[in-house]
Design a protein around this motif. Structure first.
Motif, mmCIF file in Angstrom:
data_model
loop_
_atom_site.group_PDB
_atom_site.id
_atom_site.type_symbol
_atom_site.label_atom_id
_atom_site.label_comp_id
_atom_site.label_asym_id
_atom_site.label_seq_id
_atom_site.Cartn_x
_atom_site.Cartn_y
_atom_site.Cartn_z
ATOM 1 N N CYS A 138 0.842 -1.209 0.000
ATOM 2 C CA CYS A 138 0.000 0.000 0.000
ATOM 3 C C CYS A 138 0.874 1.255 0.000
ATOM 4 C CB CYS A 138 -0.910 -0.009 1.223
ATOM 5 S SG CYS A 138 -1.722 1.573 1.528
ATOM 6 N N ALA A 139 0.644 2.139 -0.981
ATOM 7 C CA ALA A 139 1.457 3.343 -1.103
ATOM 8 C C ALA A 139 1.329 4.234 0.122
ATOM 9 C CB ALA A 139 1.056 4.120 -2.357
ATOM 10 N N TYR A 142 3.239 2.619 2.990
ATOM 11 C CA TYR A 142 4.665 2.764 2.671
ATOM 12 C C TYR A 142 5.146 4.163 3.012
ATOM 13 C CZ TYR A 142 8.426 4.309 -0.422
ATOM 14 O OH TYR A 142 9.537 4.915 -0.924
ATOM 15 N N ASN A 143 4.369 5.163 2.566
ATOM 16 C CA ASN A 143 4.744 6.554 2.780
ATOM 17 C C ASN A 143 4.834 6.884 4.270
ATOM 18 O OD1 ASN A 143 4.284 9.576 2.958
ATOM 19 N ND2 ASN A 143 4.515 9.278 0.745
ATOM 20 N N SER A 159 8.529 0.026 -0.726
ATOM 21 C CA SER A 159 7.217 -0.306 -1.273
ATOM 22 C C SER A 159 7.397 -1.601 -2.056
ATOM 23 C CB SER A 159 6.708 0.805 -2.188
ATOM 24 O OG SER A 159 7.221 0.623 -3.481
ATOM 25 N N LEU A 202 3.500 7.296 -3.404
ATOM 26 C CA LEU A 202 4.592 6.425 -3.808
ATOM 27 C C LEU A 202 5.844 7.230 -4.140
ATOM 28 C CD1 LEU A 202 4.404 3.385 -4.070
ATOM 29 C CD2 LEU A 202 3.789 3.674 -6.472
ATOM 30 N N THR A 204 10.418 9.341 -0.109
ATOM 31 C CA THR A 204 10.291 8.189 -1.005
ATOM 32 C C THR A 204 11.610 7.970 -1.745
ATOM 33 O OG1 THR A 204 9.385 9.599 -2.719
ATOM 34 C CG2 THR A 204 7.838 8.561 -1.223
ATOM 35 N N CYS A 237 -1.795 1.447 -5.110
ATOM 36 C CA CYS A 237 -2.311 2.036 -3.885
ATOM 37 C C CYS A 237 -3.787 1.679 -3.749
ATOM 38 C CB CYS A 237 -2.138 3.552 -3.935
ATOM 39 S SG CYS A 237 -2.926 4.399 -2.566
#
Lengths: 661, 189, 286
Positions: free
Chosen positions: C77-78, C81-82, C117, C151, C158, C225
């Protein structure tokens, strides 16, 4: 025992308004060695100087202390006064009562008075130990090297040559002319750039005092002011210019097409080429990277067709040695490569997003479209054109923090040209500020607004392709709203940066560069065309972004400095330079690497001590032409053998004692 | 209304310090180029576009900013941050402003958005993870819009994407401790 | 390659197909995913929109769990991850915050794990390893890769791909035989975080993205995402109602498309659980 005179200056109310100068003079009279002291309103004035001269004669003074302003301002004045009184000018010491005392302590005069007494006592202590100094003479080679053949180098070379001195002009491209000759028209007068610059190019080529090396680079520089030794690399052209007549058969028939740098990649040229029809010299070179012969393919068409047999695929780079007395760096600028930084504008993937320099070629009658404004992708005439300013300029995140100074004006010019040439066209200019500090510049900008150009105050956030339009997303910060333009073409006003290779040139001539890579001038206001290395001058955009009028003015300024230097066959060097006490020197040579001016070399001396056979040993030797008296060697020297004249260890310690004890 | 600029120096300086402390960003660097507004996906819906939010802060006019809908509409996409030529993390400034407005209960201009964040965080506090069905029902109950996205919910449900049971994790106490700490910190301010 | 797997709340619910396809494709590529036991929510947008400490502490609890496993984290999942990557950076660099957070979560975490990610993990797999398993190349498919915000932004957090013109997803899907499109909306925000609270705003943004993709000639969208996917997929009918459009653009997770190219069954990849009918695209792949 020395006979010291102390002269306390009021500098009007600058010093006199804070310090009690008569009291200072009375106090100074009690310092060791002082036989005379006096105060006066303006010591630098004619009567003030006469006061000093009279006192020297009357009181047989052999050392002088002037307590006034910074020595940077008036040391030379007072040294000359000493000389007029028949005293060695270096028997002067100054106490800086103004910058170091009255100006900075104006609100606490009592404490300032105490400090002033200390400053004068310090100067007296040092003065007692001063020795007469003489400067030496070095010969001056009356010839100048100019590096770079753009408008700065051309103007500078012509001015020096017209003054009667020889000039060696080195240009790395196949032609001189630089960036200016690529421009279509010049702001704010709209005169044709080629029409005013190509005659100057021809003048360079035909001037009896100018030796021109094109397609050449400076490989090595040695020596010092008045006496530089330069090695120039003449790159192989693979065409013998002595035989070549410039008839053009070769480049007409050459089968290899190459993107044309001169036209910003918008057209093609051949592998054997002259950059443009008015090139100087008007004879071709072979671009070995693209020539079929150099890529192991069959061809040799140019060789077969050349009526004079000038083609020579075996030609090698050659090196030429020259001796010059002065050097001017005029290596110019290039555009910041936006395609590596601005992903939001497409990293260069949209063919119709171009730079200002490419737009110049599009409107130029000699350009790839013959002066018709056509967009690169499909050759259509663009009706709606967006101009984006400050791409790479004033953008510390993606480019340069500085303003490139010329973009506001050339963008106004481009908008004007579009509106004039393309019927029913519309120019949108996204800007942050419009900066027009020049004669007729603001008027020119207003005229473009009157022409119908729409100025939008805001940066562009994104450009993307949608069908055959480029969508430009910006903001009108005056309205406080996001805006969008569907454009046929976008022109980016990209930042100016020093031309590639400026660091190499700077290293060769020993001139530092600033944080943006521009050559650092010796003083931003008072020495704008000199560098920190004596005999090396700077002109044009390698010193900082500027437009053509400023470039030409600076080039003439640098030429005046060079002509001043070359007008003497000998010059005196500074007297306050390093000197080696060979008896103390151990030859460790630690001083050599710390010298920023490469002024120290090892030297072998023969030493004869009583009762011993003579023996050879190495000691340090100072080149008086190169030494600038900075004192780095003094610090590095462990036995204390190397000292700066006028700043010896003994003198400095006496000053410290006078203040601290 | 004419803005009175005279003599607000202390307020301006304090605000700059507060924003810097909460977001790590130096608002004074902003030179009003508008690139943030130009690229912002929701600027057209904002009452005050991003660059003017920065300008109001520079002038010390914090109430207008804290009462704006703009800070709540910000979708946290960070386009502004990625493109700011002055390297200001504008999205982080927006976060800091929202946090402060939320703490001070100034959510009038964007009640539903603030409410959504509230419910979302309550869900985490309670279960450790987000329970989407509960979240949606709760949100609809509180906004009075009972059938909002009901069509979507039905599809999700029939495809087995939304469970009826709230998730449970073993470390629930740890998560609750985090929220307690937040309350303590806010009370201490 | 072994990673501590952080599915996040969505992948256990509305984005079950992302979870399923991530696991099965990873296995085929030799990437071992070990789910972080007892993970908790990362806090998503709501946490960092509300309280800085909360936005660090919630992800940090999970990072500390991963550190105990001795593994780097992979998050499909973006948004997760972020948040994890952002919090990790703070835990690594901000001493004061680290002390406060560790105090509350009862850990000694210093930012030692690396957060990736899943797209980034796949990008590090040798080309050959992917291409050798492609049995049904996506030859007939024009895909618009949609990266969205989280992302690639902010680049300081990122950083694995370009924030303006990212290519990672394009390259992987090209290996799978697909034609990926150059289009201008790869990283435009879809407004998912406003989906529930300000739907008209989200609908406008979704509409613009779909319009651009269709104009560029896309058969489908690929994304990474769950918030983007559900926003672009589930709200497509709402967009059509609001704008009078007739969009029927399937929106896949990139993992599903890789899986299809590898010949993994559509049931395992759960490609039938989308709102917009995917059968046309599936037929094109064959």
């Amino acid at each position: 025992m020395p006979r010291i005179g102390v002269f306390v200056c009021w500098c009007g109310s600058n010093i006199g308004g804070v310090l009690d100068c008569p009291q200072l003079a009375r106090e100074a009279a009690s310092f060791p060695g002082v036989v005379y002291s006096v105060d006066y309103k303006y010591m630098c004035s004619e009567p003030g100087q006469n006061l000093i001269i009279e006192a020297i004669k009357e009181h047989r003074l052999d050392r002088v202390v002037v307590a006034s302003c910074s020595p940077r301002l008036h040391e030379e004045t007072f040294r000359k006064a000493l000389a007029r009184a028949g005293l060695n000018p270096y028997l002067l010491e100054m106490a800086n009562l103004r910058e170091h005392c009255s100006w900075v302590h104006a609100k606490e005069p009592e404490k300032a008075q105490v400090k002033a007494v200390d400053l004068v006592r310090r100067a007296v202590a040092k003065a007692a130990l001063l020795q007469p100094l003489v400067s030496s003479q070095i010969p001056v080679t009356k010839r100048c090297l100019v590096i770079g053949g753009g408008i700065a180098g051309i103007q500078c070379a012509l001015d020096i040559a017209d003054a009667g001195h020889e000039v060696i002009l080195v240009e790395r491209e196949p032609t001189i002319g630089g960036n200016m000759v690529k421009l279509d028209k010049t702001f704010p007068t709209l005169d044709c750039s080629a029409c005013i610059s190509t005659p100057k190019m021809v003048a360079v080529a035909s001037h009896p005092n100018i030796k021109l090396y094109t397609y050449a680079e400076v490989a090595e520089i040695g020596g010092y002011i008045g006496n530089f030794k330069v090695k120039i690399k003449q790159k192989a052209r693979y065409v013998d210019h002595d035989k070549c007549t410039g008839c053009g058969t070769c480049w007409e028939k050459c089968p290899s097409k190459v993107p044309d740098d001169f036209n910003g990649g918008l057209g093609t040229r051949k592998a054997i080429y002259i950059p443009f029809p008015q090139a100087v010299p008007n004879k071709p070179v072979i671009d070995a990277n693209h020539c079929r012969v150099f890529n192991n393919k069959k061809c040799r068409v140019c060789e077969k067709l050349c009526p004079t047999g000038a083609i020579d695929y075996e030609q090698q780079d050659t090196f030429i040695d020259e001796e010059v007395g002065a050097i001017v760096v005029a290596t110019g600028y290039e555009l910041f490569d936006w395609t590596k930084a601005y992903g939001e504008y497409g990293y260069g993937m949209y063919p119709d997003v171009i730079t200002g320099l490419q737009f110049e070629r599009l409107v130029n009658a000699a350009g790839p479209t013959g002066g018709k404004i056509k967009r690169p992708s499909d050759g259509k005439e663009p009706k709606t054109v967006v101009f984006v300013k400050c791409v790479g300029s004033r953008d510390e995140a993606k480019g340069k923090s500085y303003c490139s100074r010329v973009c506001c004006m050339y963008t106004a010019k481009h908008a004007h040209q579009l509106l004039e040439k393309v019927p029913d066209s519309q120019a949108y200019i996204f800007y942050m500020d419009v900066r027009t500090p020049g004669k007729g510049y603001e008027e020119f900008y207003q005229r473009t607004v009157q022409d119908g150009a729409i100025y939008v105050r805001g940066r562009v956030s994104k450009i993307y392709q949608s069908g055959d339009k480029l969508v430009v997303r910006g903001a009108d910060t005056l309205l406080g709203r996001p805006v969008e333009v569907k454009a046929d073409m976008v022109v980016l006003a990209t930042a100016m940066q020093p031309a590639a290779g400026v660091e190499t040139t700077a290293r060769l001539v020993g001139a530092p560069v600033d944080q943006d890579g521009f050559i650092q001038e010796a003083h931003p206001k008072l020495r704008p065309v000199e560098t920190h290395t004596a005999g090396v001058y700077v002109a044009g955009c390698c010193q900082g972004p500027k437009d053509i009028p400023d470039t030409v003015a600076q080039a003439s300024g640098a030429a005046a400095k060079v002509v001043g230097l070359l007008s003497h066959s000998k010059m005196s060097t500074s007297a306050m330079i390093s000197t080696v006490n060979e008896a103390l020197c151990t030859g460790c040579m630690l001083c050599e690497p710390v010298c920023p001016y490469k002024a120290i070399e090892p030297k072998v001396i023969t030493e004869r001590l009583p009762g011993q056979p003579p023996r050879e040993r190495t000691v340090a030797a100072v080149n008086s032409g190169l030494c600038q008296g900075c004192g780095c060697c003094n610090v590095a020297c462990r036995p204390g053998a190397i000292q700066v004249k006028g700043f010896t260890n003994e003198q400095m310690l006496a000053e410290v004692d006078a203040i601290c004890l | 209304m004419r803005v009175e600029l005279t003599g607000r120096r202390k307020e301006r300086e304090n605000l700059l310090i507060q924003v810097a402390r909460a977001s790590g960003q130096n608002i004074a660097k902003c030179y009003q180029c508008g690139k943030c507004t130009a690229g912002c996906p929701v600027a057209v819906e904002m009452d005050i576009p991003p660059h003017q939010v920065m300008r109001l802060l520079q002038l010390g006019l914090k109430d207008e900013v804290l009462d704006s809908s703009a800070i709540w509409l910000c979708a946290s996409c960070a386009t502004c941050t990625a493109r700011c030529p002055r390297d200001i993390d504008i999205a982080a400034v927006m976060d800091a402003l929202r946090a402060r407005a939320g703490r001070e209960g100034r959510t009038r201009s964007a009640k539903t958005i603030a409410l959504f964040h509230d419910i979302f965080l309550n869900a985490i506090q309670k279960h450790g993870r987000v329970f989407e069905l509960g979240l949606a029902i709760n949100y609809n109950l509180k906004t009075g819009n009972l059938f909002k996205d009901a069509d979507l919910g039905r599809v999700y449900f029939t495809r087995g994407k939304i469970g009826l049971k709230a998730p449970k994790i073993k470390g629930g106490d740890e998560v609750r401790r985090i929220f307690q700490k937040v309350k303590q910190m806010e009370a201490g301010e | 390659m072994k990673y501590a797997y952080y599915p996040g709340c969505s992948l256990h619910a509305t984005a079950k197909e992302f979870d399923a396809s991530s696991r099965v494709v990873s296995r085929s590529l030799g990437i071992e995913l070990e789910e972080i036991e007892d993970w908790s929510c990362c806090g998503a947008t709501s946490a960092h929109a509300t309280n800085h400490f909360l936005s660090i502490a919630l992800p940090a609890r999970n990072l500390a769990l991963a550190a105990r496993m001795g593994l780097d984290v992979a998050a499909p999942c973006a948004a997760c991850y972020n948040r994890l990557a952002g919090a990790n950076k703070v835990m690594r660099n901000d001493k004061e915050m680290r002390r406060k957070v560790n105090d509350v979560i009862g850990a000694e975490y210093h930012g030692e794990v690396t957060v990736k990610s899943l797209l980034e993990v796949f990008a590090s797999v040798e080309r050959e390893r992917i291409s050798s398993q492609v049995v049904k190349p996506l030859n007939n498919l024009k895909i618009a890769c949609y990266y969205g915000c989280l992302l690639v932004r902010p680049p300081a957090v990122t950083g694995f791909d370009d924030p303006e013109q990212p290519v990672t997803m394009d390259r992987i899907l090209q290996i799978c035989g697909a034609e990926t499109l150059e289009w201008g909306y790869k990283t435009e925000c879809c407004g998912a975080s406003l989906g529930l609270s300000r739907e008209p705003v989200a609908l406008r943004l979704v509409h613009d993205i779909l319009r651009m993709a269709v104009d560029a000639g896309a058969d489908c969208l690929a994304c990474a995402c769950p918030l983007c996917q559900s926003n672009l997929d589930a709200r497509q009918e709402h967009v059509n109602r609001a704008f009078g459009t007739k969009f029927k653009v399937p929106v896949f997770y990139f993992t599903q498309l890789i899986g299809l190219a590898m010949g993994i069954s559509s049931r395992d990849l759960k490609v039938h659980s989308h709102f917009v009918d995917t059968s046309k695209v599936l037929q094109a792949i064959g």
